[in-house]
Design a protein around this motif. Structure first.
Motif, PDB file in Angstrom:
ATOM      1  N   GLU A  93      36.380  40.750  45.014  1.00  0.00           N
ATOM      2  CA  GLU A  93      34.937  40.916  44.804  1.00  0.00           C
ATOM      3  C   GLU A  93      34.225  41.139  46.142  1.00  0.00           C
ATOM      4  N   GLU A  94      34.643  40.384  47.165  1.00  0.00           N
ATOM      5  CA  GLU A  94      34.025  40.583  48.492  1.00  0.00           C
ATOM      6  C   GLU A  94      34.290  41.997  48.990  1.00  0.00           C
ATOM      7  N   ARG A  97      31.830  44.401  47.355  1.00  0.00           N
ATOM      8  CA  ARG A  97      30.383  44.131  47.338  1.00  0.00           C
ATOM      9  C   ARG A  97      29.563  45.252  47.962  1.00  0.00           C
TER      10      ARG A  97
END
Ligand code: KMH
Ligand code: ZN
Length: 303
Positions: A93-94, A97
């Motif tokens: 997810e990071e 982003r």
């Protein structure tokens, strides 16, 4: 026959540490300047990572990208390509982003998992500027760059289908070409595909011309005229592999993400210097550099 070569420049990446070169762009201002200069030198695509402005550590925060991306676009027409490779230890997810927040024309997609070895560098760099650097490099000994089939599906659906972003498909080995063919078979990605063949990362395919020729042969069989291919090689192999790609009819990538050097033992003073060097070589082979507009057309970017 004269043809135009799409040059990508990757100004900073998430692997080299500030200790390794005083010229590595770190702050949003430095990254913007490096990108603008690289575009002026002839790069049609800029592959972007962000770093913590204080420490230089790879940083996934979208607000950093949102600081330098508009500056770059205000000064040049280059295609902006946001990395989803991120930096060591970032979650899936990071890693996504910034691309989700900026909805870029292009994003990188690493098409398979691999060991990612930069630990041979440990012997060379012993003067640490920031506390995180030794631990960061040590981590690479036990680091698997994770890009599972579930990860690939997540990224192509989130970014490709969700945002109309096209990918720089980074293939570090032969199997990764087949992983991409699998994504194509699922109907999850649309041609033309931009295949970035990566050589010389320990854990991936070695920087040997026979490997390049074979990867190209297999890519031709799998993707025919539905793709554009490009080559990057890590470290000292950067310029020779970029040259070989240009000679064989491909596109190429340079930049300080992939090599801090411009010649044997000589740190590059800037990203633009690497672009200018490869431009001289490409033009002396009788080719031109593709403009950002040509790259947009050939890769069917959303513009
Ligand atoms: N540093 C390159 C070998 C990414 O940003 O997606 C790999 C890379 C990964 O460019
Ligand atoms: Zn990258």
């Amino acid at each position: 026959m004269a043809r135009s070569v799409i040059v990508t420049c990757a100004p900073t990446g998430g692997i080299h540490t500030p200790t390794m070169s005083p010229h590595l762009p770190v702050t949003p201002e430095e990254i913007a300047t490096a990108a603008i200069e690289a575009a002026a030198a002839g790069a049609a695509i800029i592959h972007l990572h962000a770093r913590n402005p204080e420490t230089g550590q790879p940083d996934p925060r979208p607000e950093l990208f949102q600081e330098f991306m508009p500056k770059i676009s205000a000064s040049c027409d280059a295609v902006l390509n946001v990395s989803t490779g991120g930096g060591l230890g970032m979650t899936r997810e990071e890693r996504l982003r910034a691309a989700v927040a900026t909805s870029p024309e292009m994003a990188s997609l690493n098409v398979g998992s691999l060991n990612f070895g930069i630990f041979p560098m440990l012997e060379k760099y012993t003067q640490w500027k920031h506390d995180w650097e030794p631990a960061f490099l040590e981590m690479t000994r036990d680091f698997v760059f994770k890009n599972t089939f579930a990860d690939l599906e997540y990224v192509v659906k989130e970014l490709g289908q969700g945002h109309g972003t096209k990918f720089e498909f980074e293939c570090y080995d032969l199997g990764h070409l087949y992983n991409l063919a699998w994504l194509v078979d699922q109907g999850w990605v649309e041609p033309p595909f931009f295949v970035q063949m990566v050589f010389g990362v320990l854990g991936g395919v070695g920087a040997d011309l026979d490997n390049l020729l074979h990867m190209h042969t297999i890519a031709e069989k799998l993707f025919g005229d539905a793709y554009e291919w490009s080559v990057l090689a890590a470290g000292r192999h950067q310029m020779s592999f970029a040259t070989q790609a240009a000679m064989l009819g491909g596109n190429l990538r340079v930049g300080m993400e992939d090599s801090l050097f411009i010649g044997p033992g000589e740190l590059t003073p800037s990203n633009a210097a690497q672009v200018r060097k490869i431009r001289t070589i490409v033009e002396s082979l009788g080719h031109t550099l593709a403009t950002p507009g040509e790259a947009r057309e050939r890769l069917a970017l959303k513009g």
